[in-house]
Design an enzyme around this catalytic site. Sequence first.
Site, short mmCIF file in Angstrom:
data_model
loop_
_atom_site.label_atom_id
_atom_site.label_comp_id
_atom_site.label_asym_id
_atom_site.label_seq_id
_atom_site.Cartn_x
_atom_site.Cartn_y
_atom_site.Cartn_z
N ASN A 10 -8.14 6.71 -17.27
CA ASN A 10 -7.33 6.46 -15.93
C ASN A 10 -6.71 7.37 -15.58
O ASN A 10 -5.62 7.91 -16.00
CB ASN A 10 -6.65 5.24 -15.85
CG ASN A 10 -5.70 5.04 -14.64
OD1 ASN A 10 -6.18 5.61 -13.77
ND2 ASN A 10 -4.72 4.09 -14.79
N LYS A 12 -5.23 8.26 -12.75
CA LYS A 12 -4.24 8.13 -11.68
C LYS A 12 -4.33 9.02 -10.86
O LYS A 12 -5.40 9.32 -10.40
CB LYS A 12 -2.70 8.15 -12.55
CG LYS A 12 -3.16 7.12 -13.89
CD LYS A 12 -1.66 6.74 -14.41
CE LYS A 12 -1.66 5.80 -15.73
NZ LYS A 12 -0.51 5.40 -16.18
N HIS A 96 -3.32 -2.92 -12.40
CA HIS A 96 -2.70 -2.07 -13.18
C HIS A 96 -1.06 -2.35 -13.22
O HIS A 96 -0.90 -2.49 -11.88
CB HIS A 96 -2.90 -0.65 -12.95
CG HIS A 96 -2.47 0.54 -13.87
ND1 HIS A 96 -1.23 0.77 -13.85
CD2 HIS A 96 -3.16 1.08 -15.02
CE1 HIS A 96 -1.00 1.49 -14.98
NE2 HIS A 96 -2.28 1.68 -15.47
N GLU A 98 1.14 -0.34 -12.46
CA GLU A 98 1.88 0.44 -11.45
C GLU A 98 1.59 -0.01 -10.02
O GLU A 98 2.02 -0.07 -8.94
CB GLU A 98 1.10 1.91 -11.35
CG GLU A 98 1.73 2.84 -12.75
CD GLU A 98 0.92 3.70 -13.30
OE1 GLU A 98 -0.17 4.29 -12.99
OE2 GLU A 98 1.19 4.02 -14.48
N GLU A 168 -1.83 -3.67 -21.54
CA GLU A 168 -0.97 -2.49 -21.38
C GLU A 168 0.39 -2.94 -21.20
O GLU A 168 0.76 -3.29 -20.06
CB GLU A 168 -1.63 -1.58 -20.07
CG GLU A 168 -2.89 -1.00 -20.21
CD GLU A 168 -2.90 -0.15 -19.04
OE1 GLU A 168 -3.55 1.09 -19.63
OE2 GLU A 168 -2.47 0.30 -18.05
N GLY A 174 3.15 6.01 -20.44
CA GLY A 174 3.65 7.12 -19.93
C GLY A 174 4.90 7.49 -20.80
O GLY A 174 5.50 8.39 -20.35
N SER A 213 0.32 5.14 -23.99
CA SER A 213 0.70 6.29 -24.65
C SER A 213 -0.42 6.35 -26.03
O SER A 213 -0.13 6.73 -26.99
CB SER A 213 2.03 6.30 -25.27
OG SER A 213 2.81 6.46 -24.14
P1 13P Z 1 -0.58 6.75 -20.61
O1 13P Z 1 -1.86 6.98 -21.66
O2 13P Z 1 -0.31 7.90 -19.77
O3 13P Z 1 0.46 6.13 -21.55
O4 13P Z 1 -0.91 5.66 -19.38
C1 13P Z 1 -1.53 4.33 -19.91
C2 13P Z 1 -2.36 3.62 -18.57
O5 13P Z 1 -1.59 3.22 -17.78
C3 13P Z 1 -3.78 3.70 -18.59
O6 13P Z 1 -4.16 2.93 -17.54
#
Ligand code: 13P
Length: 250
Positions: A10, A12, A96, A98, A168, A174, A213
């Site tokens: 992903n 982003k 997601h 976010e 997640e 992150g 992560s």
């Molecule tokens: P990270 O791997 O940067 O923690 O992000 C995970 C994520 O949100 C994947 O959709």
Amino acid sequence: MARRPLVVGNWKMNGTRASAKALLADILAGLPTDARAEVGVCPPAVFIPEAAEALAGKPVLLGAQNVADQDEGAYTGEVSAPMLREFGCALAIVGHSERRLIYGESDKLIAARYGKAIAHGITPILCVGETLEQREQGSTFAVIDQQLGAVLEACGAASLRKAVIAYEPVWAIGTGRTATPEQAQEVHAYIRRQIAEREPEVAASLRILYGGSVKPDNAGALFGLPDVDGGLIGGASLDAKSFLSISLAA
Ligand code: 13P
């Protein structure tokens, strides 16, 4: 039942047209033809057309980071499932954290997005997961129940035959703080049990990815768990070497 692992990047809201092109080329060059895991990437929407060209006929699936809850019309800013299909998208992330937390997307909206992906032959990757506060309050399973419940109510458990779930935990995204293998396995098994109560065969074949992560040095331990069928990778998917190393750990 053997489930083929799936590892999806992903990206982003990162990169440029040039960096996206280079990243895809490096992934394609480094991915062995006999990789055990299925591999996919979800670039920002504007990079999808060029990514589709680069990936045509190649063993890397193309995905979107979201999909509209409508097919067409006056929905400014949205991209529909038929549009994504036209560019060869096989996957679409929905729900997601976010989207849920920064943009306020509701369980109901996410369930509608999920339904549209399925209706148009795109595999939704339904993201679920609790915040740190929710975990500390002991409400992790209640949060999963609510997020999953909205989709089960709208589309039924059988729809998961054509979907993927990603667990997640928000506190692991992150942050460099990964769920321990025990924490991940506990929630993955819980999710599978909820589906098994309704559709045992669907539950047995459903791929449940872990996200948060994931890095080359922890991927093996997570992907080796009985109910973890691969990963949804954020930061580490922006570097071809890291992403390939994670993909090969599945
Ligand atoms: P990270 O791997 O940067 O923690 O992000 C995970 C994520 O949100 C994947 O959709």
